[in-house]
Design an enzyme around this catalytic site. Structure first.
Site, short mmCIF file in Angstrom:
data_model
loop_
_atom_site.label_atom_id
_atom_site.label_comp_id
_atom_site.label_asym_id
_atom_site.label_seq_id
_atom_site.Cartn_x
_atom_site.Cartn_y
_atom_site.Cartn_z
N ASN A 158 30.37 40.22 13.87
CA ASN A 158 31.50 40.41 14.76
C ASN A 158 32.55 39.34 14.39
O ASN A 158 32.41 38.64 13.39
CB ASN A 158 31.04 40.32 16.22
CG ASN A 158 31.98 41.08 17.16
OD1 ASN A 158 33.19 41.09 16.97
ND2 ASN A 158 31.42 41.72 18.17
N CYS A 182 30.80 40.00 21.54
CA CYS A 182 32.24 40.04 21.84
C CYS A 182 32.69 38.67 22.35
O CYS A 182 32.19 38.20 23.37
CB CYS A 182 32.55 41.11 22.87
SG CYS A 182 34.29 41.06 23.35
N LEU A 198 37.24 44.20 25.66
CA LEU A 198 36.39 45.39 25.88
C LEU A 198 37.04 46.43 26.80
O LEU A 198 36.39 46.98 27.69
CB LEU A 198 35.01 44.98 26.44
CG LEU A 198 34.10 44.27 25.43
CD1 LEU A 198 32.83 43.78 26.12
CD2 LEU A 198 33.72 45.20 24.28
C1 SIN Z 1 37.13 43.30 22.33
O1 SIN Z 1 37.21 44.39 22.95
O2 SIN Z 1 37.52 42.25 22.86
C2 SIN Z 1 36.57 43.25 20.95
C3 SIN Z 1 35.17 43.73 20.92
C4 SIN Z 1 34.24 42.81 20.23
O3 SIN Z 1 34.63 41.80 19.64
O4 SIN Z 1 33.04 43.07 20.27
#
Ligand code: SIN
Length: 306
Positions: free
Chosen positions: A192, A130, A74
């Site tokens: 996701n 995430c 993120l």
């Molecule tokens: C990430 O930034 O790690 C990916 C985002 C996600 O899987 O929601």
């Protein structure tokens, strides 16, 4: 006459059902030289948190057969920067803007969502899925109680249409979907990424510095399709389908499974023009099959019985 590809989800109009998925499209700028962003149904912006985040240490991307593993963590500039710089860039792009919001705690997530209340964001996509962060993220999305609790809190904090993005890393996706619907979600997006891993056999180290990461890309498409079909049959709110869509016929399949719209992710890394090809391909399919409005595709799969 041209077919109508427009779709309304929770009161938001998308001129067509194709939306680049959060994380692969940044906030749009990098793609502007390739085609007008206004061609897209909408944009789901990179997952944004209350405070800026640097993300996980590299390596945080690994190629896999027909897919990609990521452990970005993120990385994002924080909600205030997003509002001041990215939204001001997107404001006259004539496409629906979805803010993908995540947080380490319920309180942080709620505060990030609150700050969007008087902005031009059309829809919030609450990211409870995430897999790459130590706090929050998928931890909210793998139990009915966790998913319900954060959805309830965010629902109270915003008048904007609320879509909740679900994790496939669960035993029963339909029970999670029903939990967020019961707490006031206006729509659901899924899937996701799937938690995965690769190992470098020479160093015996995992390729990703985070050891594990989220798998996306064409390899996951049949899993995503199955989950979208199950969820679309379990809830009454609209479902936005994603996971490995690479071509227009994948998108049509996803809509036949019950998705009102689709998000397109990993394929953009190898074919940045994929969203436009998918829009054009759906339109041609509709013309060839004399389908005048896109809703005539949604949920029309005829499952075998018995
Ligand atoms: C990430 O930034 O790690 C990916 C985002 C996600 O899987 O929601």
């Amino acid at each position: 006459m041209k077919p109508n590809l427009g779709v309304d989800i929770a009161g938001v109009h998308f001129k067509n059902p194709v939306i680049p998925a959060s994380g692969v499209y940044g906030f749009g700028k990098e793609y502007e030289s390739l085609y007008p962003i206004s061609r897209l149904g909408g944009i789901s912006c990179k997952g944004t948190t209350l405070y800026p985040r640097e993300g996980n240490p590299p390596p945080r991307i690994a190629e896999t057969p027909s897919g990609v593993l990521n452990s970005i963590g993120l990385q994002n500039p924080g909600i205030d920067y997003f509002i001041e710089h990215e939204l001001s860039y997107l404001k006259d792009k004539d496409t629906a803007i979805i803010a993908n919001i995540a947080g380490s705690t319920v309180e942080e997530t709620v505060e990030a969502v609150r700050r969007l209340e008087n902005t031009i964001v059309d829809m919030i996509e609450l990211n409870i899925s995430c897999p790459n962060v130590k706090e929050g993220g998928v931890a909210f999305g793998v139990s009915c109680d966790g998913a319900a609790g954060i959805t309830r809190a965010v629902r109270r904090a915003t008048t904007k249409p609320l879509m909740v993005k679900l994790s496939p890393n669960v035993t029963d996706i339909t029970s999670i979907a029903k939990s967020v619907e019961a707490e006031g979600a206006d729509a659901i997006s899924l899937i996701n990424t799937l938690l995965g891993m690769r190992i470098d056999i020479n160093t015996r180290r995992p390729i990703l510095r985070n050891n594990v990461g989220g798998l996306s890309g064409p390899a996951v498409f049949p899993i995503a399709l199955r989950m979208v079909w199950q969820v679309a049959n379990a809830v009454k709110i609209p479902v936005v389908g994603m996971g490995g869509i690479a071509t227009w016929d994948d998108a049509v399949e996803m809509m036949m499974a019950g998705a009102s719209a689709v998000q397109v992710g990993a394929i953009l890394f190898s074919n940045p023009l994929a969203p436009i090809e998918i829009i054009d391909g759906i339109e041609k399919y509709m013309i060839d099959n004399d389908i005048k409005t896109i809703d005539k595709i949604v949920g029309t799969v005829k499952p075998w019985r018995g």
